[in-house]
Design a protein around this motif. Structure first.
Motif, PDB file in Angstrom:
ATOM      1  N   ASP A 230     -38.927   5.182   2.305  1.00 35.27           N
ATOM      2  CA  ASP A 230     -39.389   6.548   2.585  1.00 35.27           C
ATOM      3  C   ASP A 230     -38.747   7.356   3.586  1.00 35.27           C
ATOM      4  O   ASP A 230     -38.955   7.548   4.769  1.00 35.27           O
ATOM      5  CB  ASP A 230     -40.966   6.458   3.121  1.00 35.27           C
ATOM      6  CG  ASP A 230     -41.480   7.579   3.482  1.00 35.27           C
ATOM      7  OD1 ASP A 230     -41.274   8.549   2.959  1.00 35.27           O
ATOM      8  OD2 ASP A 230     -42.570   7.741   4.136  1.00 35.27           O
ATOM      9  N   GLN A 232     -37.990  10.472   3.784  1.00 34.60           N
ATOM     10  CA  GLN A 232     -38.801  11.575   4.146  1.00 34.60           C
ATOM     11  C   GLN A 232     -39.669  11.330   5.380  1.00 34.60           C
ATOM     12  O   GLN A 232     -39.810  12.408   6.314  1.00 34.60           O
ATOM     13  CB  GLN A 232     -39.589  12.387   3.078  1.00 34.60           C
ATOM     14  CG  GLN A 232     -40.505  13.722   3.559  1.00 34.60           C
ATOM     15  CD  GLN A 232     -41.182  14.160   2.590  1.00 34.60           C
ATOM     16  OE1 GLN A 232     -41.059  13.956   1.392  1.00 34.60           O
ATOM     17  NE2 GLN A 232     -41.799  15.507   2.928  1.00 34.60           N
ATOM     18  N   GLY A 233     -40.361  10.242   5.205  1.00 34.61           N
ATOM     19  CA  GLY A 233     -41.302   9.791   6.459  1.00 34.61           C
ATOM     20  C   GLY A 233     -40.589   9.491   7.573  1.00 34.61           C
ATOM     21  O   GLY A 233     -41.032   9.819   8.743  1.00 34.61           O
ATOM     22  N   LEU A 236     -39.598  12.889   9.253  1.00 29.93           N
ATOM     23  CA  LEU A 236     -40.603  13.362   9.940  1.00 29.93           C
ATOM     24  C   LEU A 236     -41.152  12.730  11.149  1.00 29.93           C
ATOM     25  O   LEU A 236     -41.258  13.496  12.116  1.00 29.93           O
ATOM     26  CB  LEU A 236     -41.872  13.553   8.931  1.00 29.93           C
ATOM     27  CG  LEU A 236     -41.740  14.333   7.676  1.00 29.93           C
ATOM     28  CD1 LEU A 236     -42.727  14.384   6.773  1.00 29.93           C
ATOM     29  CD2 LEU A 236     -41.591  16.126   8.303  1.00 29.93           C
ATOM     30  N   THR A 237     -41.002  11.480  11.127  1.00 22.86           N
ATOM     31  CA  THR A 237     -41.534  10.635  12.372  1.00 22.86           C
ATOM     32  C   THR A 237     -40.482  11.014  13.396  1.00 22.86           C
ATOM     33  O   THR A 237     -40.909  10.959  14.782  1.00 22.86           O
ATOM     34  CB  THR A 237     -41.936   9.239  12.190  1.00 22.86           C
ATOM     35  OG1 THR A 237     -40.683   8.547  11.411  1.00 22.86           O
ATOM     36  CG2 THR A 237     -43.121   9.000  11.067  1.00 22.86           C
ATOM     37  N   TYR A 275     -46.362  14.780   8.988  1.00 27.52           N
ATOM     38  CA  TYR A 275     -46.074  13.337   8.598  1.00 27.52           C
ATOM     39  C   TYR A 275     -47.347  12.717   8.082  1.00 27.52           C
ATOM     40  O   TYR A 275     -47.643  11.802   7.042  1.00 27.52           O
ATOM     41  CB  TYR A 275     -45.702  12.518   9.579  1.00 27.52           C
ATOM     42  CG  TYR A 275     -45.658  11.102   9.353  1.00 27.52           C
ATOM     43  CD1 TYR A 275     -44.527  10.565   8.502  1.00 27.52           C
ATOM     44  CD2 TYR A 275     -46.775  10.148   9.497  1.00 27.52           C
ATOM     45  CE1 TYR A 275     -44.604   9.229   8.021  1.00 27.52           C
ATOM     46  CE2 TYR A 275     -46.416   8.758   9.014  1.00 27.52           C
ATOM     47  CZ  TYR A 275     -45.650   8.284   8.192  1.00 27.52           C
ATOM     48  OH  TYR A 275     -45.514   7.201   7.671  1.00 27.52           O
ATOM     49  N   HIS A 278     -48.157  13.895   4.701  1.00 30.99           N
ATOM     50  CA  HIS A 278     -47.148  12.995   3.884  1.00 30.99           C
ATOM     51  C   HIS A 278     -47.618  11.709   3.564  1.00 30.99           C
ATOM     52  O   HIS A 278     -47.678  11.187   2.415  1.00 30.99           O
ATOM     53  CB  HIS A 278     -45.921  12.931   4.567  1.00 30.99           C
ATOM     54  CG  HIS A 278     -44.954  11.994   3.800  1.00 30.99           C
ATOM     55  ND1 HIS A 278     -44.208  12.403   2.764  1.00 30.99           N
ATOM     56  CD2 HIS A 278     -44.406  10.869   4.526  1.00 30.99           C
ATOM     57  CE1 HIS A 278     -43.388  11.221   2.429  1.00 30.99           C
ATOM     58  NE2 HIS A 278     -43.576  10.397   3.350  1.00 30.99           N
ATOM     59  N   ALA A 279     -48.116  11.043   4.515  1.00 31.62           N
ATOM     60  CA  ALA A 279     -48.507   9.525   4.633  1.00 31.62           C
ATOM     61  C   ALA A 279     -49.812   9.489   3.681  1.00 31.62           C
ATOM     62  O   ALA A 279     -49.928   8.485   2.903  1.00 31.62           O
ATOM     63  CB  ALA A 279     -48.812   9.193   5.926  1.00 31.62           C
ATOM     64  N   HIS A 282     -48.115   9.964   0.023  1.00 32.97           N
ATOM     65  CA  HIS A 282     -46.972   8.747  -0.396  1.00 32.97           C
ATOM     66  C   HIS A 282     -47.773   7.383  -0.768  1.00 32.97           C
ATOM     67  O   HIS A 282     -48.474   6.873  -0.059  1.00 32.97           O
ATOM     68  CB  HIS A 282     -45.906   8.594   0.785  1.00 32.97           C
ATOM     69  CG  HIS A 282     -44.774   8.167   0.355  1.00 32.97           C
ATOM     70  ND1 HIS A 282     -44.564   6.663   0.214  1.00 32.97           N
ATOM     71  CD2 HIS A 282     -43.767   8.355   0.014  1.00 32.97           C
ATOM     72  CE1 HIS A 282     -43.323   6.596  -0.267  1.00 32.97           C
ATOM     73  NE2 HIS A 282     -42.583   7.638  -0.226  1.00 32.97           N
ATOM     74  N   PRO A 285     -46.199   4.928   2.608  1.00 29.21           N
ATOM     75  CA  PRO A 285     -45.443   5.449   3.543  1.00 29.21           C
ATOM     76  C   PRO A 285     -44.713   4.723   4.768  1.00 29.21           C
ATOM     77  O   PRO A 285     -45.209   3.532   4.794  1.00 29.21           O
ATOM     78  CB  PRO A 285     -46.679   6.338   4.292  1.00 29.21           C
ATOM     79  CG  PRO A 285     -47.852   5.419   3.957  1.00 29.21           C
ATOM     80  CD  PRO A 285     -47.238   4.749   2.584  1.00 29.21           C
ATOM     81  N   LEU A 286     -43.770   5.138   5.414  1.00 27.70           N
ATOM     82  CA  LEU A 286     -42.863   4.378   6.342  1.00 27.70           C
ATOM     83  C   LEU A 286     -43.956   3.795   7.457  1.00 27.70           C
ATOM     84  O   LEU A 286     -44.136   2.588   7.633  1.00 27.70           O
ATOM     85  CB  LEU A 286     -41.995   5.346   6.878  1.00 27.70           C
ATOM     86  CG  LEU A 286     -41.097   4.908   8.014  1.00 27.70           C
ATOM     87  CD1 LEU A 286     -39.879   3.815   7.269  1.00 27.70           C
ATOM     88  CD2 LEU A 286     -40.407   5.770   8.808  1.00 27.70           C
ATOM     89  N   ASP A 288     -47.967   3.040   7.791  1.00 28.15           N
ATOM     90  CA  ASP A 288     -48.900   3.007   6.892  1.00 28.15           C
ATOM     91  C   ASP A 288     -50.235   3.139   7.759  1.00 28.15           C
ATOM     92  O   ASP A 288     -50.783   2.282   8.296  1.00 28.15           O
ATOM     93  CB  ASP A 288     -49.131   1.744   6.102  1.00 28.15           C
ATOM     94  CG  ASP A 288     -50.126   1.546   5.317  1.00 28.15           C
ATOM     95  OD1 ASP A 288     -50.926   2.659   5.252  1.00 28.15           O
ATOM     96  OD2 ASP A 288     -50.572   0.588   4.447  1.00 28.15           O
TER      97      ASP A 288
END
Length: 507
Positions: A230, A232-233, A236-237, A275, A278-279, A282, A285-286, A288
């Motif tokens: 991930d 994108q994750g 963002l984080t 994020y 996004h999570a 997804h 996600p990076l 969870d």
């Protein structure tokens, strides 16, 4: 048939009201079963602890050396907290990726690579000629630590049986706590009689020993993963953390305009919310966030974050107060500071017994309150205090905090399915490091605000008192969260099962 069912039900009902004759226990009284820990679990815990020892030693040594390093670089000692927060921020940014990387390349491979990167970063720190170079080297150290800490814990979680978790965490943390015990006096000794650069070079032999032990004795674990990384994750984080922490670092410092500080904090909140959205969409996600729905994990995570935010300020505030506020030497500061970590080390052998005796819920409530009180008590420290009194407060505080962290770190994984262990480890460890980073920033901010309002050129004892009260109240506020836990939370992890006696035939 019906009569038999009624008799069985009646017998079961009566059984609940009887005292078990062979043990004398009441029905709701816990039965404490001894828990044995396998040789493999102990060996894995000790080897992983070598890596944690290196990291904890590094963190506590540099805390003691900060004032000396500040003089070497020509900086204000209070501003040197960036050497701590840059490392912690790097840890927090890269930790979320650790779970996926461990599943993809194997825990043993990643753990060895992490030790190499961390050791290389230590060498660079020791060779730094200015604050900018030191911060860059600390970021590299953070990258190694981001893989080393969560992947090491993941190794232990996948090796130990569920009933071994409390004992395994004790085996893991006891050697790792030697770092904070040895660090302050060792850092003070090195700074006073050698050169502060050796506070980083001492990681080289430790890293080499740890690398050899992992290669020879650790089993490799690899979970088949069909999900892609991930990216994108991670972006963002990372951006949310960088914006937020830079904003906190500049509040009240006069380093940048107030408008820019507010903009950075706002940007961190906005990107963090992005994020979150996004999570939710997804599939993998990076970080969870659905793990927060698990009762033990969610409540332990929330309480740990608040508790650790307050505790995270201690490595920055305590050595600074002793050297800048009290005028103690680096050696004297180190010898006093080590008492807190020594108390934590003393508690570890008794952590399992205490949790089995009182249960997780009651321990987290009352031990959490006492931990907050001992931290606030540091606000009353003055140069006129007897050394024995300061030692006693720090020893008691370290003792209590050690039990609290053992309880949080064990209970959090009590209801996590095996398939989600890597994701849980990434999220929990990221939360630990984020809260520690925030703790250092809040401690430095409280110190700076108090100093500015009082018109002090350098921090005085009253300014450190304000900072300790602020972080102590944050630690104290974590205890009530345990009230939302069930009374039996985590009992299966420590062999603390309720006894339901069976009625004898005919009763």
């Amino acid at each position: 048939m019906l009569t038999s069912g009624r008799s069985t039900a009646r017998a079961g009902f009566l059984a609940l009201g009887h005292i078990r004759r062979d043990t004398g226990q009441m029905p709701n009284e816990p039965s404490l079963r001894p828990v044995r820990v396998s040789r493999e679990t102990r060996l894995t815990a000790v080897i992983v602890a070598c890596a944690l020892f290196m990291q904890n030693l590094d963190s506590t040594v540099i805390s003691t050396a900060l004032p000396t390093m500040a003089r070497s670089f020509g900086y204000d000692p209070v501003r040197m907290n960036v050497a701590l927060t840059s490392y912690l921020l790097s840890l927090t940014v890269f930790i979320p990726a650790s779970g996926w990387i461990a599943d993809r390349f194997g825990t043993k491979t990643v753990f060895r690579a992490a030790i190499i990167v961390f050791t290389a970063g230590s060498v660079w720190c020791g060779l730094s000629t200015g604050l900018a170079a030191l911060v860059a080297a600390r970021v590299l150290q953070g990258l190694g630590g981001a893989m080393m800490v969560p992947v090491g814990r993941l190794l232990l979680l996948r090796t130990a049986a569920k009933s071994e978790l409390v004992a395994a965490m004790a085996w893991l943390t006891m050697p790792a706590l030697l770092g904070p015990v040895v660090g302050p006096p060792l850092g003070g000794f090195i700074v006073s009689y050698f050169n502060w650069r050796w506070t980083f070079f001492i990681n080289i032999p430790i890293g080499l020993v740890g690398l050899l032990a992992v290669t020879l004795f650790i089993r490799d674990f690899r979970e088949p993963s069909r999900r892609s990384f991930d990216f994108q994750g991670l972006a963002l984080t990372g951006l949310a953390l960088v914006f937020g922490m830079v904003g906190l670092e500049t509040v009240g410092r006069g380093l940048v305009s107030p408008g820019l500080t507010e903009a950075m904090i706002a940007a961190g909140i906005v990107v963090g919310f992005l994020y979150f959205l996004h999570a939710r969409r997804h599939p993998a996600p990076l970080l969870d966030l659905t793990l927060m729905r698990l009762p033990c994990f969610g409540l332990s995570f929330a309480a740990m974050m608040l508790f650790r935010t307050g505790i995270g300020a201690i490595p920055f505030l305590l050595p600074m107060m002793l050297q800048v506020g009290f005028g103690s030497s680096a050696v004297q500061s180190g010898l006093i500071t080590f008492a807190s970590s020594a108390g934590a080390l003393v508690m570890k052998p008794g952590a399992q017994h205490a949790l089995r005796l009182f249960g997780f819920r009651d321990t987290l409530i009352w031990n959490g309150v006492l931990s907050g009180v001992t931290l606030i008590a540091c606000a009353a420290f003055r140069p006129t205090w007897p050394a024995a009194a300061i030692y006693l407060v720090l020893l008691a505080g370290g003792f209590l905090r050690s039990l609290q962290f053992t309880a949080y770190n064990t209970l959090a994984y009590g209801d996590v399915p095996r398939a989600q262990l890597s994701a849980a480890t990434s999220l929990y460890t990221a939360g630990q490091q984020l809260s520690a980073t925030i703790g250092v920033s809040i401690g430095a901010l409280a110190l700076e605000v108090s100093r500015t309002l009082a018109g002090h050129g350098t921090p005085e004892n009253s300014d450190f008192s304000v900072a300790f009260v602020v972080v102590g109240l944050m630690t104290l506020a974590a205890a009530p969260i345990a009230l939302f836990m069930p009374l039996t939370a985590g009992d299966d992890l420590i062999g603390r099962n309720a006894v339901l006696p069976v009625a004898k035939p005919g009763e």
